[in-house]
Design an enzyme around this catalytic site. Structure first.
Site, PDB file in Angstrom:
ATOM      1  N   HIS A 192       2.366 -11.671  14.172  1.00 39.81           N
ATOM      2  CA  HIS A 192       3.431 -12.206  15.014  1.00 39.81           C
ATOM      3  C   HIS A 192       3.154 -13.653  15.454  1.00 39.81           C
ATOM      4  O   HIS A 192       4.070 -14.336  15.940  1.00 39.81           O
ATOM      5  CB  HIS A 192       3.613 -11.314  16.250  1.00 39.81           C
ATOM      6  N   THR A 199       0.849  -1.186   0.000  1.00 42.48           N
ATOM      7  CA  THR A 199       0.000   0.000   0.000  1.00 42.48           C
ATOM      8  C   THR A 199       0.886   1.239   0.000  1.00 42.48           C
ATOM      9  O   THR A 199       1.951   1.253   0.623  1.00 42.48           O
ATOM     10  CB  THR A 199      -0.948   0.019   1.221  1.00 42.48           C
TER      11      THR A 199
END
Length: 456
Positions: free
Chosen positions: A427, A375
């Site tokens: 994560h 993006t």
């Protein structure tokens, strides 16, 4: 008779789309319609679908109203075939009658010798009018209508060059360019401050100001305190849903770095004209970023993977989504097998996506899937941000504004075109060490583009 009517129905919707909202009805009962003429616009949570007329005829009725939610194969209205010709004949008869009456009156005043000629001229004019009605231009697309509305342009004043005289976006832009040939104040925020920022804008051009219903109303003059409640568009509601899902279902973390784009900009400057001449597309920044990410994803496949329950799905291909701003909101078309594409092919597909997004022509297949997303907030001036994951993907790269900044190089302070990079990742799947090494490898590929050529 009802049995002779053609039914206008909702087209088949993709498996992932349960229903659609009627956002536009472009005819009214009693109007003539031609086969393939746009009648209804349906908004899904991903794209806008256009429903054309299945046959020539007259629209009997719409069975739905704007704002209605419809499912696949639902009835939208009915068209009576054959009535179009009858209407045309009736109109022609009425049109003939009036000119002939006028011709007779004119002939009476001017003498017998002029009456037949006036009547013949009236017949010819009526025939030409009927012919013009038969070849009336199809209605413009939603994107063209928005452009006309934004610039307060009367469609009848613009010459259409599309099929059957249909008005195209290029036609409106040419009209606006001619209209603005006289000097006028430049709108703020359109100038670029560096070659790098200009290049970023080329890579993912910003869409024109959107006229979305949910946009806040203009404050009333004289200190008025007005409020307005409007429903969210389906796309905006879907974006909100997915962003909330990403925040609630992933352990999202962001790592940052910065990249010196001196070499990329020098490469662009040397080869920009030749590249555009050969490939028909500008050499922007986004192609380099896509190529660098596709190369680095092969070295760090966990960044390209996804969690599915207790299993990790490794993708042995890189389908990279490119976030693009459209008049309806943010969409993410996907570059399939980006790692197998040349820089020219990447730039060509990015430009095609940007144009189709602005025109509302993206297909659902363009938006499906994706293993990694890029993006670019830099085209709007963003200096730093933390992009949110695009589930079920596990990582997303955020680009930002190119800005000349002082940096230390070989013991000296120099001014370089710098960009902050942000990598958000899940994560639960990706360790911090892998995320940081991935971002460093992308940085190194961009600071020395020859590494991409040599697969280093």
């Amino acid at each position: 008779m009802p049995s002779e009517r053609t039914t206008l129905r909702v087209p088949e919707l993709p498996e992932s789309v349960a229903d659609a909202t009627v956002v536009g009805l472009h005819k009214k009962a009693g109007d003539r319609v031609r086969r393939d003429e746009l009648l209804v616009e349906l908004e899904t949570d991903k794209v806008v679908l256009e429903v054309p007329a299945p046959a020539d005829g007259v629209l009997d009725e719409f069975t739905v109203k704007e704002g209605a939610v419809v499912e696949a194969d639902a009835v939208l209205g009915y068209i009576t075939p054959g009535a179009a010709g009858e209407t045309a004949d009736a109109a022609g008869a009425e049109g003939d009658a009036e000119p002939r009456d006028k011709a007779t009156a004119t002939g009476a005043a001017a003498g017998p010798a002029t009456a037949p000629r006036s009547a013949a001229n009236a017949d010819t004019a009526s025939t030409e009018a009927g012919a013009r009605a038969e070849v009336s231009a199809p209605p413009p697309s939603p994107a063209v209508r928005r452009l006309l509305a934004e610039h307060d342009v009367d469609a009848s004043k613009v010459e259409g060059t599309g099929q059957n005289g249909r008005l195209l976006k290029q036609d409106v832009e040419r009209f606006l360019a001619r209209r603005e040939e006289t000097p006028a104040p430049q709108p703020s925020g359109t100038e670029t401050t560096s070659e790098g920022q200009e290049a970023t804008a080329e890579a993912a051009p910003a869409a024109p100001p959107e006229r979305e219903p949910s946009r806040a109303p203009t404050p009333s003059p004289a200190g008025g305190r007005s409020e307005e409640r409007v429903p969210m568009s389906r796309l905006r509601a879907r974006i909100a849903e997915r962003l909330l899902q990403a925040k609630q279902t992933t352990a999202m973390l962001t790592t940052f770095n910065e990249v010196d784009l001196t070499e990329v900009m020098a490469l662009r400057a040397r080869h920009r004209d030749a590249f555009e001449k050969r490939h028909g597309v500008r050499l922007g920044f986004m192609g380099f970023f896509v190529a660098a990410c596709a190369l680095t994803l092969r070295r760090f496949p966990v960044l390209n993977a996804a969690l599915d329950g207790n299993e990790i799905v490794y993708h042995h291909y890189s389908d990279i989504g490119i976030a693009v701003s459209s008049p309806r909101g943010l969409v993410v078309p996907v570059l399939r097998d980006a790692g197998q594409l040349s820089l020219a092919a990447i730039e060509q597909q990015i430009r095609a996506f940007a144009e189709r997004a602005r025109d509302g022509k993206l297909d659902l297949d363009d938006l499906r899937g994706g293993t990694f997303t890029i993006t670019n907030g830099g085209v709007f001036g963003s200096l730093l941000s933390t992009p949110i994951l695009n589930p079920p993907q596990s990582a997303i790269l955020g680009m930002h504004k190119v800005q000349d900044r002082p940096v230390a190089l070989d013991g000296e302070v120099v001014i370089r075109p710098m960009m902050y990079l942000a990598l958000s990742y899940d994560h639960r799947l990706i360790d911090g060490a892998d995320a940081v090494r991935f971002l460093v490898a992308v940085k190194e590929s961009l600071e020395d583009p020859a590494r991409m050529l040599l697969d280093l």
